[in-house]
Structures are given as structure tokens and as C-alpha cells.
Design an enzyme around this catalytic site. Sequence first.
Site, PDB file in Angstrom:
ATOM      1  N   TYR A   1      -0.019   3.397  11.271  1.00 57.38           N
ATOM      2  CA  TYR A   1       0.284   2.652  12.697  1.00 57.38           C
ATOM      3  C   TYR A   1       0.142   3.084  13.779  1.00 57.38           C
ATOM      4  O   TYR A   1       0.470   3.346  15.037  1.00 57.38           O
ATOM      5  CB  TYR A   1       2.036   2.030  12.486  1.00 57.38           C
ATOM      6  CG  TYR A   1       2.661   1.915  11.856  1.00 57.38           C
ATOM      7  CD1 TYR A   1       2.542  -0.063  11.666  1.00 57.38           C
ATOM      8  CD2 TYR A   1       2.997   1.042  10.234  1.00 57.38           C
ATOM      9  CE1 TYR A   1       2.389  -1.623  11.162  1.00 57.38           C
ATOM     10  CE2 TYR A   1       2.780   0.483   9.576  1.00 57.38           C
ATOM     11  CZ  TYR A   1       3.084  -0.660   9.729  1.00 57.38           C
ATOM     12  OH  TYR A   1       3.402  -1.793   9.115  1.00 57.38           O
TER      13      TYR A   1
ATOM     14  N   ASP B   1       9.244  -9.260  11.959  1.00 58.73           N
ATOM     15  CA  ASP B   1       8.338  -9.976  11.889  1.00 58.73           C
ATOM     16  C   ASP B   1       6.469  -9.600  11.355  1.00 58.73           C
ATOM     17  O   ASP B   1       6.462  -8.323  11.208  1.00 58.73           O
ATOM     18  CB  ASP B   1       7.881  -9.080  13.692  1.00 58.73           C
ATOM     19  CG  ASP B   1       7.486  -8.016  13.873  1.00 58.73           C
ATOM     20  OD1 ASP B   1       8.419  -6.452  12.832  1.00 58.73           O
ATOM     21  OD2 ASP B   1       6.719  -7.077  14.451  1.00 58.73           O
TER      22      ASP B   1
ATOM     23  N   SER C   1       1.214  -8.669   5.240  1.00 61.08           N
ATOM     24  CA  SER C   1       0.288  -9.403   5.797  1.00 61.08           C
ATOM     25  C   SER C   1      -0.529  -8.358   4.458  1.00 61.08           C
ATOM     26  O   SER C   1      -0.650  -8.055   3.729  1.00 61.08           O
ATOM     27  CB  SER C   1       0.034  -9.020   6.793  1.00 61.08           C
ATOM     28  OG  SER C   1      -1.555  -7.983   6.458  1.00 61.08           O
ATOM     29  N   HIS C   2      -1.270  -9.911   4.005  1.00 62.83           N
ATOM     30  CA  HIS C   2      -2.861  -9.591   3.122  1.00 62.83           C
ATOM     31  C   HIS C   2      -4.077 -10.313   3.757  1.00 62.83           C
ATOM     32  O   HIS C   2      -4.300 -11.044   2.617  1.00 62.83           O
ATOM     33  CB  HIS C   2      -2.230  -9.807   1.655  1.00 62.83           C
ATOM     34  CG  HIS C   2      -2.169  -8.679   0.941  1.00 62.83           C
ATOM     35  ND1 HIS C   2      -3.187  -8.891  -0.669  1.00 62.83           N
ATOM     36  CD2 HIS C   2      -1.752  -7.415   0.927  1.00 62.83           C
ATOM     37  CE1 HIS C   2      -3.023  -7.831  -1.531  1.00 62.83           C
ATOM     38  NE2 HIS C   2      -2.733  -6.614  -0.283  1.00 62.83           N
TER      39      HIS C   2
ATOM     40  N   ASP D   1       8.676  -4.520  -2.702  1.00 60.85           N
ATOM     41  CA  ASP D   1       9.057  -3.484  -1.453  1.00 60.85           C
ATOM     42  C   ASP D   1      11.060  -4.328  -1.207  1.00 60.85           C
ATOM     43  O   ASP D   1      11.943  -3.533  -0.579  1.00 60.85           O
ATOM     44  CB  ASP D   1       8.528  -4.179  -0.399  1.00 60.85           C
ATOM     45  CG  ASP D   1       7.894  -3.389   0.416  1.00 60.85           C
ATOM     46  OD1 ASP D   1       7.582  -1.981  -0.034  1.00 60.85           O
ATOM     47  OD2 ASP D   1       6.467  -4.146   1.090  1.00 60.85           O
TER      48      ASP D   1
ATOM     49  N   LYS E   1      11.738  -8.696   3.900  1.00 62.48           N
ATOM     50  CA  LYS E   1      10.519  -7.474   4.835  1.00 62.48           C
ATOM     51  C   LYS E   1       9.092  -9.017   4.878  1.00 62.48           C
ATOM     52  O   LYS E   1       9.024  -9.718   3.905  1.00 62.48           O
ATOM     53  CB  LYS E   1      10.228  -6.518   4.171  1.00 62.48           C
ATOM     54  CG  LYS E   1       8.966  -6.077   5.154  1.00 62.48           C
ATOM     55  CD  LYS E   1       8.842  -4.712   4.659  1.00 62.48           C
ATOM     56  CE  LYS E   1       7.765  -3.898   5.433  1.00 62.48           C
ATOM     57  NZ  LYS E   1       6.397  -4.112   4.845  1.00 62.48           N
TER      58      LYS E   1
ATOM     59  N   HIS F   1      -3.711   1.171   8.895  1.00 62.44           N
ATOM     60  CA  HIS F   1      -2.524  -0.221   7.876  1.00 62.44           C
ATOM     61  C   HIS F   1      -1.401   1.000   7.335  1.00 62.44           C
ATOM     62  O   HIS F   1      -0.134   0.278   7.061  1.00 62.44           O
ATOM     63  CB  HIS F   1      -3.603  -0.428   7.084  1.00 62.44           C
ATOM     64  CG  HIS F   1      -2.975  -1.460   6.006  1.00 62.44           C
ATOM     65  ND1 HIS F   1      -2.427  -2.437   6.241  1.00 62.44           N
ATOM     66  CD2 HIS F   1      -2.392  -0.955   4.906  1.00 62.44           C
ATOM     67  CE1 HIS F   1      -1.781  -2.719   5.496  1.00 62.44           C
ATOM     68  NE2 HIS F   1      -1.375  -2.029   4.524  1.00 62.44           N
TER      69      HIS F   1
END
Lengths: 228, 85, 85, 750
Positions: free
Chosen positions: D56, D496, D98-99, D121, D95, D53
Site C-alpha cells: 500500500y 471500502d 478487488s480481483h 479473510d 471485508k 498490492h
Amino acid sequence: MKTAVIQFPGSNCDEDAVKAVVATTGEAADLVWYTEEKLDDYDLVIVPGGFSYGDYLRAGAIARFSPVMKAVQDHARKGKYVLGICNGFQILTEAGLLPGALRHNESLMFQSMTLGLVVENAATKFTHHYDSGETIRIPIAHGEGNYFADEATLRSLEANDQIVFRYANGENPNGSVADIAGIINDKGNVLGMMPHPERAVSELLGSTDGKRLFTSILTSWRDAHGRA
Amino acid sequence: MEFQAKINVTLKDSVLDPQGKAVTHALHALHYESVSDVRIGKYMEVRLEAESAVKATELVHGMCEELLTNPVIEKYSFELVEVVS
Amino acid sequence: MEFQAKINVTLKDSVLDPQGKAVTHALHALHYESVSDVRIGKYMEVRLEAESAVKATELVHGMCEELLTNPVIEKYSFELVEVVS
Amino acid sequence: MAAHEPSIEQVKSEKIYRQFGLTDAEYDRIVELIGRMPNYVETGIFSVLWSEHCSYKSSKPVLRRFPTDGPQVLQGPGENAGIVDIGDGQAVVFKIESHNHPTAIEPYQGAATGVGGIIRDIFTMGARPVALLNSLRFGPLDDKRNRYLFGHSVAGIGGYGNCIGIPTVGGEVVFDERYSQNPLVNAMCVGLIDQGQIAKGYASGVGNPVLVVGAKTGRDGIHGATFASAEDPHEKERSAVQVGDPFMEKLLMEACLELIATGKVVGIQDMGAAGLTSSSAEMASRAGSGLTMDVTKVPRREEGMTAYEIMLSESQERMLVVMQQGEEHIAFDIFEKWGLEATVIGNVTDDGMLRVLDDDGIAAEIPVTALVDEAPVLSRPSLRPGYLDELLPSPRAWQVEDYGQALHTLLSTPTIASKAWVYHQYDALVRTETFVPPGSDAAVVGVPGTKKALALVTDGNGRQVYLNPEQGGAMAVAEAARNLVVTGAKPLAVTDCLNYGNPEKLDVFYQFETSAQGISEACRVFETPVISGNVSLYNESRGVDIYPTPVIGMVGLLEDVAHITTSKWKAAENPLYLLGDLQKGIDGGLGGSEFLRAFAIDQALLYQLPEFDLAEEKQIQDACLLAIHKGFIAAAHDVSDGGLLVALAEMAIDGGLGANLTLTKWDLNEASLASLFFGEAPSRIVVEVHRDKEEAFLKWIRQTGTSHLRLGEVTRDAVLRVSSDDGVLLEASVDSLKNAWQGAIPAWMN
Ligand SMILES: Nc1ncnc2c1ncn2[C@@H]1O[C@H](COP(=O)(O)OP(=O)(O)O)[C@@H](O)[C@H]1O
Ligand SMILES: [Mg+2]
């Protein structure tokens, strides 16, 4: 006409209300922080929408104790104009400036959409630019807009023409008794409504039906103060 | 002395409880058909300092009436326990 | 037999309770400074039919776990009383 | 060392690092990097920063291939959010994130805190958040648990955004069995900023104070970042659930924006995954500095918290701020005004060390480079999955008894049906700048004080990416761009969110890298660089992976609000045209369509996708945009899920008008009608042309060489009628189409 728009820490329609007042009346509007204790300079006080204190406990329950609310009470007592929109309406009922209470929507869901409102009383200082019985389109956005009042209160609201707006037939979004969307106090200077007239003031926003609420207030005030 | 008040807030009987109705339906769908009614309210635990149980009771009534409930639609009851640490 | 279950649902101790926090602040501002903590949960009254108190207790546990609470963040306790009509 | 914490030796001998998700090799590498064995706290810090997470590690090599530059880009990937120039000294910041895993455990809070995180963010950059979008995937609604997850996620998204006062203006929802165990919740936030106000996450200037601001720290979500990368969220410890407080975030947002505006902030960063650990390490890393922090100074909500817990807590609504030395009081004053805490917990150093102090002295001391730059990068093996080579040519023919009936059925499949049940729970209008609310192709929000507006969209189609990873990736970008273009906007840039299954599986990794390749190609063609994004891997349960589901968030610019175009029909007698190649649409067949999923679910994954040509797509989009700017177009809508008839029906329903469509001279036999009506070949747009401008439109469109076809015209009579030379093929009242389309989701949910 000088307008104060009250700003609680969780208000979020405060700037929208200022923009709408300026755009529709051409008069200035100030944001007034919730710690302020005086509103003497103002003719109209708007308690705007939002989530004043996160709407924790009950919408409006905590806000009504903030310092500025004493000044709003005074303002109302003097017969000056108070307009509560959405969260503002909830705060005004919690504060006892308007009768009844606003419960969770019957669907238990937050509801946001533009819908029809019937102007039940076009003889108030807030609504005389509308026609009585006219249906206008104004957006709503609330989770606790389900108006409740006991039988006796309802009867007196009806008897005194204090029900100003009702949801149009079949469009009641929250289960409000008697389809009530907005009411006025018995003196006729404090109006609370769940729908957002400040979101219906330009073609780009999809409706201009909110304009006449603000212009009604302006001309009422001008008439009372003998100004053109 | 330290106390804990356990406060139950419920809608008055005359006020419709849509949440309770929705939960009743959901329970039926889950095969709890023998449930006949559900009412939903709030439960609050308040810790406070007071000289005596009498004083604490007074305080809790005060806050329930002033803030914790809206008497137009709600009623409340509570239980007070002393917290011994 | 008819029973009423009085269920209190609260957030687990480690889970943040923003409502409780906001209410604590509000009580302080209203001069209930002696309040040290508020936790806010749900209170439910469920009426149900069951053969026995044991069976009713089992049912209530079942519905609490299946529907009425989210065991990931909440806990519950209840009291069962027989309803005599 | 805190009581009961394992000793340095135990961490090694009992392999405690494995519980944190570190491999033996990674542990050995840590020992090598710091020249000694790490203690428990240090191991915890490494484990979160080296988790998928935060690091990356699987995706980095793939992400490097995205185009990230362009004249419009002011900030590409690497900061809290990307920034794009919109002229006049202003910029748009956005931006997506995901959660997914938290939502699977506690849908309301999981979705809500996802929204809260992405908002931070944006305002971290100094931008005022002006809009939210989301992209959702759930299992089919005939399942009770799917309904629970879907309903609560939507309520959580609304609950957070509504309270903080940022309109939720768009998104998408898809229902498919593949997401039953692993629902996806991706949230996007868009903000506006004056270019002079941009703030960044830099911890620079030796001696500058480091502050924690906002909420108190509790034990929430410890190891959330590792958990986000863990295989099965259901096995995850329950304490990892975070609860959001949108009211607190509203205060935090206002206070931070006020603080940044003073110009005395050196660096600022939100605390997201891995909380204090990742925010401090990343801020130091960007500036090439070190940080010393005393965790006993961090305001805490719970008693007895250890250094380990404070460093790893994921309590929400907190930020890390570096102020200019001596200017701390500015922060104290502003935060006090908003009723919040701001506490100095340490300062910037020049020794490159992340140093954590507690009551017992130094709890952890690690070179920042070891944590960030040396984080493992994996070049994962991949293998083209066999199923891809077994796909059959897309079928054109399909036995359909009654096209009207089939259209009704399609309109009432939840993936195609109206999402009003969802977006009626979102306040889409707060800020009174929402000029196109949810319900059209892209949302439009105004740029205050100008004639300009932003068009916003999220798009993705996992099934198509599954059937053809490269083309599917490119098609997702194309669809997002197309949705902006039909709204009258020029696409600017992309964010994305790459949602995939277990990257350790060769075929999943193939899907990942190949679809990213497709996204890259398309972004080059549309000149929409990727400026920010997020990766969510391990969306897998019991061996089943989700469809490879890249979600594209795209932002476009309208230079003038007068160009705003929506999809609903405006006036009777206006002609309707299809931009794009009808024959190609027919030839494309039914592969990958919702039609197959609805009528032959066992065949939904058997066929190849219709062909897709990026250059052709670009040409059609350019033509459509120009036609809008020239004032020819009254309404425009792209053909996507469900195909041509669904697109027409949506335009009819929204406008409350009907249409008479005549398809002659085409080879419209039984063998091709189904694919004409329901095939999902890309690169097609239906436009309603102003009647009085038809000639001018035609003259111009011919010059551009764009394929186009007159379909018929809009009628006052609210009936959708399609005929060929042989007579009427379909006749349906718009009211009944509307009932099918609007009723489907409420029927499941209410
Ligand atoms: N989760 C959601 N949140 C907000 N709006 C949504 C959501 N899902 C769908 N919508 C809105 O519904 C409309 C139709 O969505 P969709 O069918 O995905 O459009 P398209 O096919 O053009 O991409 C859009 O305006 C979209 O923004
Ligand atoms: Mg579209």
C-alpha cells in the site's frame, strides 16, 4: 419420527434441512456423517442439497459411492422414507434409487429463484397435505436440474403417477422433460425433487409452501405406526 | 506397465446437447457459418498401472461404467497408449 | 467438402485441475488404486464445410483460439476427418 | 541456490529486480537495509512485499485519514478483516476485496478466486461466513468481449459461492466504456462470530510450530501480487492465472473453524496475494517475532519447485497456522477428518528473521522489519485536473418529446435495468437466513437464534466521483447508508474498495486522495467507521484510466426483523411521500445523471453534480429510519440511478401495483420537468405510508422538520400516472415498464 440428514463433505443445505424438519414437525433430526454405515434408527433419511464432492464430474456421481449410501439403499429397500432434495435428488438418480438423470440446465447457467410448482400427485406419503393440481411456490437453486429419462421410462412414470411435481406452466427453469421437478419411486417411499422445500417454511423466507411436505411425511409415518 | 487412457465421453445421440447448440450459434456469430453441428462432451486422460494392455483395457471399461460416465445419458470410447518413461 | 474435427481441450499442465483431483480420489476409493493421475477436459465434435482439408484445419485452429478454448489456461489438439456421405 | 537461478551478482548487474517491479532506488534501499546484496529468492520476496498490492505504498498516507474508531469497533483495519459489535456477545466480521486484474485475463477463474480469497479473510478471523456481495464494472454490452467478461465473471462468482454454500445476497453492476479494458470485480464477505472466538494473524511464542494447511502448492500465480499492480494485465505472463477449488475451500473452512474453536490456535492467516511470503511476514510482523520455514516440507503439486517458486506461489485454498507447541496433533486430526493436509514446515523464533530453508541450506534470511515496516511509503504528488474547473452548471431543462418513452429507455439501459439475470445465477437463500434477497435496496440476513438481522449493501458511482471527487466519495457513503436505512437498519460500519487508475498520474492521484477525503467526512457524519478495505490501483490500459471508483460496502443492524422494509409497493390507496427537498431536486439538474449518458452521451461528463449536503442527508436518513421503526412505512426506496421516475417505476414493478401522482403548485414548466423526473440529486427517499397511519406520520414528520411532499397514492390499477395542473404528463402501464426493465440484460446475454 426420527430423521437423519446425511452430511457429505460438500453438503451445504444439511443444517437447513435439520432446521426445517424441527420447525415444521417438532421432531428431532440428526446430522449423519457420510462415513456412517448404519441408519437403522431412523425413519426418514434426507439427502440434502449442496455440492457433495464439489459436484465434479457430474453432480452426485462421486457421492453415491460413499459408505453411507449403502445404508441409504438398505433403508429404501425396507420401505422407509428417503427424501432427496436438489443435490440429494441427483445422488439418488446416480445411485439408481430413482430413474433418469439430471443434466446441465439448458441455459447452461446456474438458476436460483422462487417459482411455481404444480403438485401432480397429492396422494403420496410425501404430499398428501397438498391438493392435487395445486400450485405452490418453492425456491430452486441448481446448475444441473434438467431431468432426463428415455421414452419408455417417461411413459411408465406417467402411467404410475410417479411424477409428483412439475414446474408451473412457462416456468420450467432448466429444460426438464415434461417439466418434471420431482419424482417418486414405484414403491412410493423415495422422493427426489430439485426445488428446496426446506427454504419455504416461514413468512420471513417468503413462502411457507414447503411446510406441508414435511408434515405430510410426519402424518404418514404416524398413521403407519399407529401414533397420534 | 504404465498406460494412459484417453477417454472421450459424449452425450448419447438421443439426448439433446444445449451446450453444443449454444456453441454452434456463437460460432455462426463469429463468422464460422460453415459449421453445421457441434457436440460437446468430456475428455479425460487417466494414467494407470496394469500388468498388460488387456488388463488396462478392462480396468478402464470398469471405471467408465462405474464412475466416469452415466449410462442413462452418456456413451464413451477410449484409446490406450503405453507410457514409456 | 464436409469435415468433422474431433477436438480435445485440456488444462495446461501447470494449471490446477480440481475435477481431475476429485475423480482420482474417487477412483482410489473404488479400488482403482493403480490410477496415478486424472486430468479432465472437454471433447468437441465440430462438423463443417470447407474447400479443402488445409482450409478446414485453418478454420478449426481459428475457432479453437477465438472461442472454444481460453489460451490462458487451456491447450487443444484435434484430428480432422473427411465425412463422406 | 537452485540451478539456473541468477546469481546475486546477476540480480544486480542485469537488474533482474526490475522485472519484479522493484526500482533501482528500492534495490539500493534493500542492500542498505540488509547490509548486503540480496539473492534471487530474497529479491523476489522483497518485490512482492514491497509491491503496491501488499505494501500500500501509494495509498497508506491517504488511508490513514479514514475514521476507524467507534464504540462498536472491535477490530479496525490491519487484520484480515474488521469486526463490529452487534450486542449479546456477538459480532459481525466483514471485508471487501478487488480481483480486477485476474478477471481481465480469465474472467471465470479471476472472479471465482476473488470470492474464494475474501471468504478466507473472514473465516481466518474465526467467523462463520454468512453472506457474500459484489460490485462489478464492465464495458457496454454491445461489445462481444464485454459480454464475455461480464458473463463469465458472474458465472465465476456464482460458481464459487454456490458451491461453498454461502449465499450471495447483493451487489451492483455498472456498464460504462471506461471499464471496457479494465473490468472491476470487487467481492465482499460477511461473517458472524462469538466475541470469545476471535482469531488473529499472530505468529508468537518461540518454538511454536508453523503449519501449512489446505491445498498443495503449485506454480499458480507466481508474482500475482506484482501483477495486480502492473500496468497492463494483458502483457502479464499467462502462468499467473490461479484456478479456484471451492470444494477444497469448503473443507478448509469447516476444518479451520473447528480448529479455531479448540482454542489451541496461536495465530492463523490465509494465503492470499504473495502466498507464503506475505502470510508469514505479516504474521511475524504483527507479533514482533521471527519465523524459520523449510520449504521442502511444503506439500507440492508439481515437481522440481524451487524455494523461490514455493515462497511466491499463489495457489489457492491454503492457510498458515501457528499452533501451541505440542498441540499439533489436534490440527492433524481435524484436517484428516476433512480429508486435508496439515504439515509443520517450521517454527516461531525470537530473532526477528524470516528464514527460508531448502535442500541447500538457507535460501533467504531477511529481517521481518525490513520487509514490512521498512516497506516504502510514497507521498505521491497530485494535481487538480483541469476538467474539474471547466464543468458547466448542471442543466435543468432538456427537450423531452415523450416522458413515458424516455422512462422506458432509461429502464432498459443495462446500468439501471433489473439485475435479475445476474443474481438468478447466485444461490441467495442457502443457510435459510436470507430475509431480503437481491432485488431490493439492501439485502437482509438473520442472526440465527436472535430477533436481529444484518442489512448489507455495496455502492459506488465512478462517474460522479470523476465529476466531483470529494462530493462523489461522500455520496457513495451516503447512498450505501441510505440503502440500509430504507431497509430499516441502522448503519454500523464501512469496508471500502478503492479502484483507481494509475497513481503515478497527478490527476489520478488527486482523484484518489480527494475522494478518500469525501469518504472520510461522510463516514464521520454517519458514524460508520472504516474497519477494513482494499486498494486497487493501475486500472489503466493504453493510457485510459477507469473512473475513480471507490466502492463502499456497508453493514447495518436491525434490532428486530419486524422492522424489515422493502422497496415494493404493498397496498392500493396507501399514500406516497417524498422525503427530501423537491425544489432542490429540480434545481440540482441533470449533471452526472444516467439520463445524460443515455440521451446525450457526449455531454455526460460536461456538467457539475447536483449539490449535496451531508447534514441534510443525515437528517433525512434519521427521519426515514425512525418512521420505519414507528411503523408508519409500508415501503421505502431511495432515489438514485435514473432519478425519481425510475425509483417510482422500480417500486411499482416489484409490487405489481400502479400509482396516481399529482404534482401541483410546483413550478413545473418544460424547463424543470426533465430534472425533476430524471435528475439524480441525492438525499431523497420515496416512502409508501400505511393509509391508516398517514395522519400520525404527518404530525410526527412535521415535528422533525424534515422536508416532505405528498406525491399521490398507490393504485390497484397497474398504471403509473403522473399529472400536473395542466393534465397528464406521463402514463405508462407497469407491465410495459417491467418488460423494458427486466428484458434489457437478458436481451444482450441470452
Ligand atoms: N452483482 C450483483 N450481485 C447481486 N445482486 C445484485 C448485483 N447487482 C445488483 N444486484 C441487486 O439488484 C438490486 C438493485 O441494485 P441497484 O440498482 O444497484 O440498487 P440501488 O440503486 O438501490 O443501489 C439490489 O438488490 C442489488 O443487491
Ligand atoms: Mg437504493
